[in-house]
Write a protein that holds these residues in place. Structure first.
Motif, PDB file in Angstrom:
ATOM      1  N   GLU A 360       0.806  -1.223   0.000  1.00 21.89           N
ATOM      2  CA  GLU A 360       0.000   0.000   0.000  1.00 21.89           C
ATOM      3  C   GLU A 360       0.841   1.276   0.000  1.00 21.89           C
ATOM      4  O   GLU A 360       0.469   2.249  -0.658  1.00 21.89           O
ATOM      5  CB  GLU A 360      -0.949  -0.015   1.195  1.00 21.89           C
ATOM      6  CG  GLU A 360      -2.070  -1.029   1.020  1.00 21.89           C
ATOM      7  CD  GLU A 360      -2.743  -1.395   2.327  1.00 21.89           C
ATOM      8  OE1 GLU A 360      -2.120  -1.192   3.388  1.00 21.89           O
ATOM      9  OE2 GLU A 360      -3.887  -1.880   2.282  1.00 21.89           O
ATOM     10  N   PRO A 361       1.983   1.325   0.731  1.00 30.60           N
ATOM     11  CA  PRO A 361       2.748   2.574   0.721  1.00 30.60           C
ATOM     12  C   PRO A 361       3.132   3.056  -0.682  1.00 30.60           C
ATOM     13  O   PRO A 361       2.971   4.234  -1.002  1.00 30.60           O
ATOM     14  CB  PRO A 361       3.988   2.225   1.559  1.00 30.60           C
ATOM     15  CG  PRO A 361       3.471   1.217   2.537  1.00 30.60           C
ATOM     16  CD  PRO A 361       2.522   0.373   1.726  1.00 30.60           C
ATOM     17  N   VAL A 362       3.616   2.163  -1.534  1.00 30.76           N
ATOM     18  CA  VAL A 362       4.019   2.603  -2.876  1.00 30.76           C
ATOM     19  C   VAL A 362       2.791   2.894  -3.743  1.00 30.76           C
ATOM     20  O   VAL A 362       2.834   3.758  -4.627  1.00 30.76           O
ATOM     21  CB  VAL A 362       4.957   1.571  -3.539  1.00 30.76           C
ATOM     22  CG1 VAL A 362       4.199   0.363  -4.098  1.00 30.76           C
ATOM     23  CG2 VAL A 362       5.777   2.232  -4.649  1.00 30.76           C
ATOM     24  N   ILE A 363       1.690   2.199  -3.488  1.00 32.62           N
ATOM     25  CA  ILE A 363       0.442   2.493  -4.196  1.00 32.62           C
ATOM     26  C   ILE A 363       0.011   3.926  -3.900  1.00 32.62           C
ATOM     27  O   ILE A 363      -0.285   4.708  -4.813  1.00 32.62           O
ATOM     28  CB  ILE A 363      -0.661   1.497  -3.798  1.00 32.62           C
ATOM     29  CG1 ILE A 363      -0.353   0.104  -4.341  1.00 32.62           C
ATOM     30  CG2 ILE A 363      -2.036   1.965  -4.300  1.00 32.62           C
ATOM     31  CD1 ILE A 363      -1.296  -0.984  -3.841  1.00 32.62           C
ATOM     32  N   PHE A 364      -0.018   4.264  -2.615  1.00 32.59           N
ATOM     33  CA  PHE A 364      -0.476   5.599  -2.235  1.00 32.59           C
ATOM     34  C   PHE A 364       0.504   6.677  -2.691  1.00 32.59           C
ATOM     35  O   PHE A 364       0.090   7.740  -3.154  1.00 32.59           O
ATOM     36  CB  PHE A 364      -0.668   5.678  -0.719  1.00 32.59           C
ATOM     37  CG  PHE A 364      -1.710   4.713  -0.200  1.00 32.59           C
ATOM     38  CD1 PHE A 364      -2.733   4.266  -1.019  1.00 32.59           C
ATOM     39  CD2 PHE A 364      -1.655   4.243   1.098  1.00 32.59           C
ATOM     40  CE1 PHE A 364      -3.684   3.366  -0.557  1.00 32.59           C
ATOM     41  CE2 PHE A 364      -2.600   3.351   1.574  1.00 32.59           C
ATOM     42  CZ  PHE A 364      -3.614   2.916   0.748  1.00 32.59           C
TER      43      PHE A 364
END
Length: 465
Positions: A360-364
């Motif tokens: 999720e961190p790189v997605i966001f």
């Protein structure tokens, strides 16, 4: 510098005495020195609003002590107002599915709440980051929910700018409705079109992008808060699960809905893929429009020169007087970056395994960048380019009159083969189509003027009439 000693399951660590973050935040900051950037401020706000909503809910159902709950809520309000932003030190890209982000918020809130209760920071017997601030929650429902709230806020700003762009294109479409120019397909002369019709088409695609982005917002409104670790709601009171989404909707000002299947919503992040795709599609469309504007404004004397873009800055350090189409160029570059971000989001959404997607961190990081850069790009596109575009009517008219593309209007009268021969003759001799027709006695001048009427050619009519 003075330090306080804090411990976690890894061991002890010295934390600067004056800061509000704690040992787990510091470990995350040490482990993930990746981009050198800070967390998106809207993302921090969203995470803290979840913490506030959780504290309100836990107070309501009587499982959080009143003095602790009120201190947590007060601390959250201060952070939401913009205080303590320097204490959010975690890099946007990190391992751990966002645990470092979640604990950064938990520790800052806890330490400020401790302070509000008259004790020293680090005294977690008063307010504990996990037991109190994170009560009924997990990183695995807090972070994706915060990501959705943040994306919704950023998208709302994006849609506002797209609506402004639509109005700007609509204004230019009306302004240029009588400017006849040569249409081109595959960069070759085609048939006449009005500049207004071209800008009307730009308006149409922007309106379609608005509708497409509006549709994906509904996917973001469905959240998994209450699912805790894997969607089963472990360690969350059933009364909390029933109330948390309505409380979060109130705190955030966004009408959220709890996912029907919290396990599905925790495992699968396809909604973010849909959002990224919609933003990418919009960027691709705007980049195509930017390409058109660069072509039509090329020159000004050795290119098409059909339109003028506002001159915004010197175009060369060596060529005096040169002015470049810098605003369309930046739209192109924004699109290139967003396309790359969309690939990253697609890969990260696909990479989830079993009960959780850890990426999720790189997605966001990529989605937030895509939305914000597109929004900012649209703003400069409107103000520094679109509204200032002017038409070179004489050049447009000259291209139409000298083109052989207008021979297309003859097809209903003399057929494709004969029309093609006339076009080839005009190209070979350098004559106009009208001159060839008169010389060969195919039509009288009055008939030619009626048939080869550029304005009539920009709309359908009755064939042969």
């Amino acid at each position: 510098m003075e330090f306080r000693v804090e411990s976690d399951s890894i061991g002890e660590k010295r934390v600067p005495k004056g800061v509000y973050y704690g040992v787990q935040t510091l470990r995350g900051a040490d482990n993930f020195r990746i981009t050198g950037l800070k967390l998106n401020k809207e993302f921090i706000k969203s995470v803290v609003q979840i913490k506030k909503a959780a504290a309100i809910t836990n107070l309501e159902i009587g499982i959080l002590e009143e003095n602790i709950g009120n201190a947590i809520i007060k601390a959250c309000d201060e952070i939401i107002e913009g205080k303590f932003k320097e204490d959010f030190i975690i890099d946007p890209i990190q391992g751990g599915a966002g645990t470092s982000i979640n604990m950064n918020a938990n520790e800052v809130i806890a330490n400020r709440a401790i302070e509000l209760l008259g004790k020293e920071k680090g005294n977690y017997q008063v307010v504990h980051p996990n037991d109190h601030v994170n009560m009924g929650q997990s990183t695995n429902d807090v972070i994706p929910t915060a990501g959705k709230i943040t994306a919704l806020r950023l998208i709302s700003k994006n849609i506002e700018k797209l609506k402004e762009l639509s109005l700007a294109f609509g204004k230019k479409a009306a302004e240029f409705k009588s400017v006849i120019k040569m249409g081109r397909t595959q960069l070759q002369d085609a048939v006449p079109i009005t500049l207004g019709q071209e800008f009307c088409a730009y308006n149409a695609v922007v309106k379609r992008d608005i509708a497409r982005i509006e549709r994906v917002k509904t996917e973001l409104e469905v959240v998994n808060i209450g699912g805790t670790a894997v969607g089963t709601g472990i360690n969350a009171d059933s009364r909390y699960i029933e109330r948390i989404v309505p409380r979060l909707s109130f705190v955030s000002g966004i009408n959220l809905k709890m996912a029907e299947d919290l396990i599905d919503s925790t495992q699968n992040l396809d909604g973010f893929s849909a959002v990224s795709s919609a933003i990418k599609t919009c960027a691709v469309n705007l980049s195509k429009i930017a390409n058109d504007l660069r072509l039509m404004s090329s020159g000004p004397r050795a290119g098409l020169g059909e339109i003028n873009l506002p001159a915004k800055q010197n175009g060369s350090s060596i060529m005096p007087g040169k002015v470049n189409p810098v605003i369309p160029e930046v739209i192109n570059q924004i699109a290139f970056n967003i396309i790359g971000n969309d690939v990253t989001v697609s890969m990260a959404v696909e990479a989830g395994q079993l009960e959780l997607n850890a990426f999720e961190p790189v997605i966001f990081y990529n989605i937030f960048e895509s939305i914000e850069t597109l929004t900012n790009g649209i703003d400069t596109f409107i103000k520094n380019c679109v509204l200032g575009i002017t038409a070179n009517k004489e050049i447009c008219n000259e291209f139409v009159n000298n083109s052989v593309g207008i021979v297309t209007a003859l097809c209903p009268y003399i057929g494709y083969t004969k029309s093609a021969r006339i076009a080839k003759t005009a190209i070979k001799t350098g004559e106009s189509i009208k001159r060839v027709l008169l010389r060969e006695g195919i039509f009288k001048e009055k008939e030619i003027n009626s048939i080869i009427n550029p304005l009539k050619m920009t709309k359908p009519g009755i064939v042969g009439k």
